[in-house]
Design a protein around this motif. Structure first.
Motif, PDB file in Angstrom:
ATOM      1  N   TYR A   1       0.821  -1.212   0.000  1.00  0.00           N
ATOM      2  CA  TYR A   1       0.000   0.000   0.000  1.00  0.00           C
ATOM      3  C   TYR A   1       0.861   1.270   0.000  1.00  0.00           C
ATOM      4  O   TYR A   1       0.471   2.289  -0.561  1.00  0.00           O
ATOM      5  N   GLU A   2       1.996   1.210   0.659  1.00  0.00           N
ATOM      6  CA  GLU A   2       2.879   2.375   0.677  1.00  0.00           C
ATOM      7  C   GLU A   2       3.422   2.648  -0.721  1.00  0.00           C
ATOM      8  O   GLU A   2       3.567   3.805  -1.118  1.00  0.00           O
ATOM      9  N   ARG A   3       3.697   1.595  -1.472  1.00  0.00           N
ATOM     10  CA  ARG A   3       4.137   1.753  -2.857  1.00  0.00           C
ATOM     11  C   ARG A   3       3.038   2.397  -3.696  1.00  0.00           C
ATOM     12  O   ARG A   3       3.288   3.311  -4.487  1.00  0.00           O
ATOM     13  N   ALA A   4       1.800   1.928  -3.493  1.00  0.00           N
ATOM     14  CA  ALA A   4       0.671   2.513  -4.218  1.00  0.00           C
ATOM     15  C   ALA A   4       0.508   3.982  -3.854  1.00  0.00           C
ATOM     16  O   ALA A   4       0.258   4.828  -4.723  1.00  0.00           O
ATOM     17  N   PHE A   5       0.666   4.288  -2.573  1.00  0.00           N
ATOM     18  CA  PHE A   5       0.552   5.675  -2.124  1.00  0.00           C
ATOM     19  C   PHE A   5       1.573   6.558  -2.837  1.00  0.00           C
ATOM     20  O   PHE A   5       1.243   7.659  -3.312  1.00  0.00           O
ATOM     21  N   ALA A   6       2.803   6.082  -2.921  1.00  0.00           N
ATOM     22  CA  ALA A   6       3.858   6.858  -3.583  1.00  0.00           C
ATOM     23  C   ALA A   6       3.539   7.077  -5.059  1.00  0.00           C
ATOM     24  O   ALA A   6       3.772   8.169  -5.607  1.00  0.00           O
ATOM     25  N   LEU A   7       2.995   6.061  -5.718  1.00  0.00           N
ATOM     26  CA  LEU A   7       2.660   6.187  -7.135  1.00  0.00           C
ATOM     27  C   LEU A   7       1.510   7.174  -7.343  1.00  0.00           C
ATOM     28  O   LEU A   7       1.542   7.985  -8.278  1.00  0.00           O
ATOM     29  N   PHE A   8       0.498   7.098  -6.491  1.00  0.00           N
ATOM     30  CA  PHE A   8      -0.616   8.043  -6.598  1.00  0.00           C
ATOM     31  C   PHE A   8      -0.142   9.471  -6.313  1.00  0.00           C
ATOM     32  O   PHE A   8      -0.615  10.422  -6.938  1.00  0.00           O
ATOM     33  N   ASP A   9       0.795   9.603  -5.388  1.00  0.00           N
ATOM     34  CA  ASP A   9       1.336  10.928  -5.070  1.00  0.00           C
ATOM     35  C   ASP A   9       2.068  11.505  -6.271  1.00  0.00           C
ATOM     36  O   ASP A   9       1.892  12.676  -6.626  1.00  0.00           O
ATOM     37  N   ALA A  10       2.852  10.669  -6.919  1.00  0.00           N
ATOM     38  CA  ALA A  10       3.593  11.124  -8.098  1.00  0.00           C
ATOM     39  C   ALA A  10       2.652  11.506  -9.234  1.00  0.00           C
ATOM     40  O   ALA A  10       2.937  12.421 -10.017  1.00  0.00           O
ATOM     41  N   ALA A  11       1.519  10.815  -9.324  1.00  0.00           N
ATOM     42  CA  ALA A  11       0.546  11.079 -10.387  1.00  0.00           C
ATOM     43  C   ALA A  11      -0.436  12.178 -10.004  1.00  0.00           C
ATOM     44  O   ALA A  11      -1.304  12.538 -10.810  1.00  0.00           O
ATOM     45  N   ASP A  12      -0.320  12.709  -8.783  1.00  0.00           N
ATOM     46  CA  ASP A  12      -1.246  13.735  -8.289  1.00  0.00           C
ATOM     47  C   ASP A  12      -2.691  13.237  -8.338  1.00  0.00           C
ATOM     48  O   ASP A  12      -3.613  13.985  -8.663  1.00  0.00           O
ATOM     49  N   ASP A  13      -2.864  11.954  -7.989  1.00  0.00           N
ATOM     50  CA  ASP A  13      -4.180  11.311  -7.994  1.00  0.00           C
ATOM     51  C   ASP A  13      -4.718  11.330  -6.559  1.00  0.00           C
ATOM     52  O   ASP A  13      -4.361  10.497  -5.724  1.00  0.00           O
ATOM     53  N   TRP A  14      -5.599  12.293  -6.275  1.00  0.00           N
ATOM     54  CA  TRP A  14      -6.047  12.482  -4.905  1.00  0.00           C
ATOM     55  C   TRP A  14      -6.961  11.370  -4.421  1.00  0.00           C
ATOM     56  O   TRP A  14      -6.875  10.940  -3.269  1.00  0.00           O
ATOM     57  N   SER A  15      -7.816  10.867  -5.280  1.00  0.00           N
ATOM     58  CA  SER A  15      -8.675   9.750  -4.871  1.00  0.00           C
ATOM     59  C   SER A  15      -7.825   8.541  -4.513  1.00  0.00           C
ATOM     60  O   SER A  15      -8.060   7.871  -3.503  1.00  0.00           O
ATOM     61  N   GLY A  16      -6.827   8.253  -5.330  1.00  0.00           N
ATOM     62  CA  GLY A  16      -5.932   7.137  -5.060  1.00  0.00           C
ATOM     63  C   GLY A  16      -5.132   7.341  -3.788  1.00  0.00           C
ATOM     64  O   GLY A  16      -4.891   6.396  -3.027  1.00  0.00           O
ATOM     65  N   LEU A  17      -4.705   8.589  -3.546  1.00  0.00           N
ATOM     66  CA  LEU A  17      -3.950   8.891  -2.328  1.00  0.00           C
ATOM     67  C   LEU A  17      -4.775   8.596  -1.080  1.00  0.00           C
ATOM     68  O   LEU A  17      -4.294   7.950  -0.140  1.00  0.00           O
ATOM     69  N   TYR A  18      -6.022   9.061  -1.068  1.00  0.00           N
ATOM     70  CA  TYR A  18      -6.854   8.862   0.106  1.00  0.00           C
ATOM     71  C   TYR A  18      -7.188   7.385   0.304  1.00  0.00           C
ATOM     72  O   TYR A  18      -7.209   6.884   1.438  1.00  0.00           O
ATOM     73  N   GLU A  19      -7.444   6.682  -0.784  1.00  0.00           N
ATOM     74  CA  GLU A  19      -7.775   5.255  -0.675  1.00  0.00           C
ATOM     75  C   GLU A  19      -6.573   4.448  -0.189  1.00  0.00           C
ATOM     76  O   GLU A  19      -6.705   3.595   0.702  1.00  0.00           O
TER      77      GLU A  19
END
Length: 199
Positions: free
Chosen positions: A1-19
């Motif tokens: 999940y931390e890897r996913a968080f980092a990827l969403f952060d890089a993509a500026d994907d706020w829905s993905g970040l919160y999930e």
């Protein structure tokens, strides 16, 4: 999940970040272990909200609210923001909707209520989530969550019989449906109830 968080952060994907942030918090609830890293994730979420105060959807806001209740209850139960987040989760749980989701969120509130000694609110929560027509509409994990909540509440109310019965039913549900994550709580409540009854 931390890897996913980092990827969403890089993509500026706020829905993905919160999930993904919420999923990271879930691991502490279901897997336990060292809770100190939660402090970091509380600060991460505070930073996200400061950067983007408007949630992309009601679902994202609910995910964050639930995660913050878990995080602050475990690590900072005196935090002034905790009641704010808990009220948001409670307002959803007490409405009609997906019963399995309400049950999972209700378990988050249950722990918060018990830690703060708010047993009257806990009683209302259990009454609202009580399966009136049996368990047909509940998935196995939601059933297990129900048994855990009832067992814990009954223990605090010194209702040893109900505590033991709920623990028994939960352990049977686990064996029949392969649900094992919350079993440590049920086993603990069963032992506490038996010791309290002097069985």
């Amino acid at each position: 999940y931390e890897r996913a968080f980092a990827l969403f952060d890089a993509a500026d994907d706020w829905s993905g970040l919160y999930e993904s942030w919420g999923s990271i918090l879930d691991t502490f609830t279901y897997l336990g272990g060292d809770l100190k890293p939660i402090d970091h994730w509380i600060e991460v979420m505070n930073g996200l909200i400061a950067r983007h105060p408007q949630f992309p959807s009601p679902q994202a806001e609910l995910r964050v609210a639930s995660g913050m209740v878990v995080a602050l209850t475990y690590r900072k139960p005196q935090h002034p923001d905790l009641p704010y987040w808990a009220d948001k989760v409670e307002s959803f749980v007490l409405r009609e909707g997906d019963i399995s989701l309400r049950m999972m969120l209700g378990s988050t509130l249950a722990y918060y209520f018990m830690i703060l000694g708010q047993f009257a609110r806990m009683a209302v929560l259990i009454d609202m989530l009580k399966p009136m027509g049996g368990f047909r509409e509940y998935d196995p994990m939601a059933r297990q969550t129900w048994y855990v909540m009832v067992a814990m509440y009954s223990f605090f109310m010194a209702d040893w019989e109900t505590c033991r019965d709920a623990s028994d039913q939960g352990l049977r549900n686990a064996e029949e449906n392969g649900v094992s994550l919350p079993n440590i709580y049920l086993l603990g409540q069963y032992v506490y109830a038996c010791v309290s009854r002097e069985d």
